[in-house]
Design an enzyme around this catalytic site. Structure first.
Site, PDB file in Angstrom:
ATOM      1  N   ASP A 204       7.783 -28.656 -12.722  1.00 57.66           N
ATOM      2  CA  ASP A 204       8.484 -29.464 -11.271  1.00 57.66           C
ATOM      3  C   ASP A 204       8.854 -28.700 -10.711  1.00 57.66           C
ATOM      4  OD1 ASP A 204       8.447 -31.470  -9.542  1.00 57.66           O
ATOM      5  OD2 ASP A 204       7.684 -32.796 -10.924  1.00 57.66           O
ATOM      6  N   GLY A 226       6.335 -23.650 -10.938  1.00 56.09           N
ATOM      7  CA  GLY A 226       7.254 -24.975 -10.600  1.00 56.09           C
ATOM      8  C   GLY A 226       7.058 -25.143  -8.945  1.00 56.09           C
ATOM      9  N   HIS A 227       7.113 -26.314  -8.872  1.00 56.20           N
ATOM     10  CA  HIS A 227       6.895 -26.535  -7.492  1.00 56.20           C
ATOM     11  C   HIS A 227       7.749 -25.855  -5.754  1.00 56.20           C
ATOM     12  CE1 HIS A 227       4.883 -30.554  -9.195  1.00 56.20           C
ATOM     13  NE2 HIS A 227       4.151 -28.772  -9.637  1.00 56.20           N
ATOM     14  N   GLY A 228       9.110 -25.115  -6.621  1.00 57.20           N
ATOM     15  CA  GLY A 228       9.425 -25.008  -5.529  1.00 57.20           C
ATOM     16  C   GLY A 228      11.135 -24.862  -5.123  1.00 57.20           C
ATOM     17  N   ASN A 258       5.055 -24.565  -4.104  1.00 61.37           N
ATOM     18  CA  ASN A 258       5.722 -24.833  -2.913  1.00 61.37           C
ATOM     19  C   ASN A 258       6.929 -23.224  -3.497  1.00 61.37           C
ATOM     20  OD1 ASN A 258       4.241 -26.618  -1.879  1.00 61.37           O
ATOM     21  ND2 ASN A 258       4.790 -27.594  -3.422  1.00 61.37           N
TER      22      ASN A 258
END
Length: 316
Positions: A204, A226-228, A258
């Site tokens: 995440d 991950g999601h940044g 992201n």
């Protein structure tokens, strides 16, 4: 077993009965050692977790205030329950919690292993199931966390909630890229927080900054997978959410979903302002910059108005 000695400076958990075989529940021994360290009037009392041992702990909460500024030196490994059912009705929001402690310094090259694999499979958050944060600091001031490693958290690796004057550095936080909701660091309702020189790869957000946070400075982060690095999500359940003075610079994001992200729910109100992303290097990131004012991680979100206002300066 050690006896009360408030002039002590070193409180080794093995002196209080901790076995460190990875099987025996050492929670009571840790709590006894903490109570004496927290009550010590000596300078720099240290709760010491020795290396070459693996300590099994059930959910445990280390409470302040303390009489001196306590140090927690983690050199060995600490593991959580391998099965979600082993929590026996305990509050599953937190695994290891420090609350209301001033001047705490947690450091060492030891490792926390949340053993989240069972949680990821058996406890889907989208269905309302609650998973524990591996390490939480709540209502702490003048906090320093340096050098620790956390793997396979059930949910967040590290949560900072309601804290002020915090320095997080040289951390290594990791979980598989398909592990759900395993944020690296989540910061909420906190002010004057610095995060730097750390490596974070999860399923995440590497770092998530949520409502009530201000004067957050992040630099030197290697993020991925991950999601940044995210601001939000903000405004869930029509809440009034505010974040401001968030500054992120000199970070490298490798293979993240992201890069710089701001996400707000429909219907939420408030402000996300004075936000800067500067000198961010992106390698194979799907959405280098994403500002989502209709955040909805599941199907069927209610269509509402009144989006949160935001302003930022993005330099990638």
């Amino acid at each position: 077993m050690a006896t009360l000695g408030y002039s002590q400076t070193n409180f080794d958990v093995t002196s209080y009965g901790a076995v460190g075989d990875g099987i025996t529940d050492d929670s009571q021994a840790f709590m006894m050692a903490w109570q004496e360290a927290c009550g010590a009037t000596s300078t720099g009392p240290t709760l010491y977790i020795p290396n070459q041992k693996t300590f099994f702990l059930n959910p445990i909460r280390f409470e302040g205030p303390c009489k001196s500024q306590v140090r927690v030196q983690i050199m060995g490994q600490i593991i959580g329950p391998a099965d979600a059912s082993a929590w026996n009705g305990e509050d599953a929001k937190m695994w290891l919690t420090f609350a209301g402690v001033n001047g705490l310094h947690a450091f060492g090259n030891g490792q926390l292993d949340g053993r989240g694999e069972t949680w990821w499979k058996s406890c889907p958050i989208m269905n309302g199931c609650m998973r524990p944060t591996a390490l939480a600091f709540l209502g702490c001031s003048n906090l320093t966390v340096d050098g620790l490693k956390s793997i396979n958290s059930a949910q967040n690796h590290l949560t900072i909630g309601g804290c002020e004057n915090v320095v997080l550095s040289n951390l290594k936080l990791s979980a598989p890229d398909d592990s759900p909701n395993t944020d690296g660091i989540k910061i909420g309702s906190s002010t004057n927080v610095q995060v730097f020189d750390s490596t974070i790869g999860t399923g995440d957000d590497c770092i998530a900054i949520i409502s009530g946070s201000s004067f957050i400075n992040i630099s030197g982060i290697a993020c991925g997978p991950g999601h940044g690095i995210s601001i939000g999500s903000l405004g869930k359940d029509v809440e009034n959410a505010t974040v401001e003075e968030i500054h992120i610079k000199d970070c490298i994001l490798n293979g993240t979903d992201n890069g710089a992200r701001i996400k707000t729910w429909q219907g939420g109100v408030g402000n996300a302002r004075k936000i800067t992303f500067e000198n961010i290097q992106l390698n194979s990131s799907r959405n280098p910059i994403i500002i989502d004012q209709f955040y909805c991680p599941t199907d069927g979100c209610k269509n509402q108005v009144n989006p949160i206002h935001w302003n930022s300066n993005l330099t990638i």
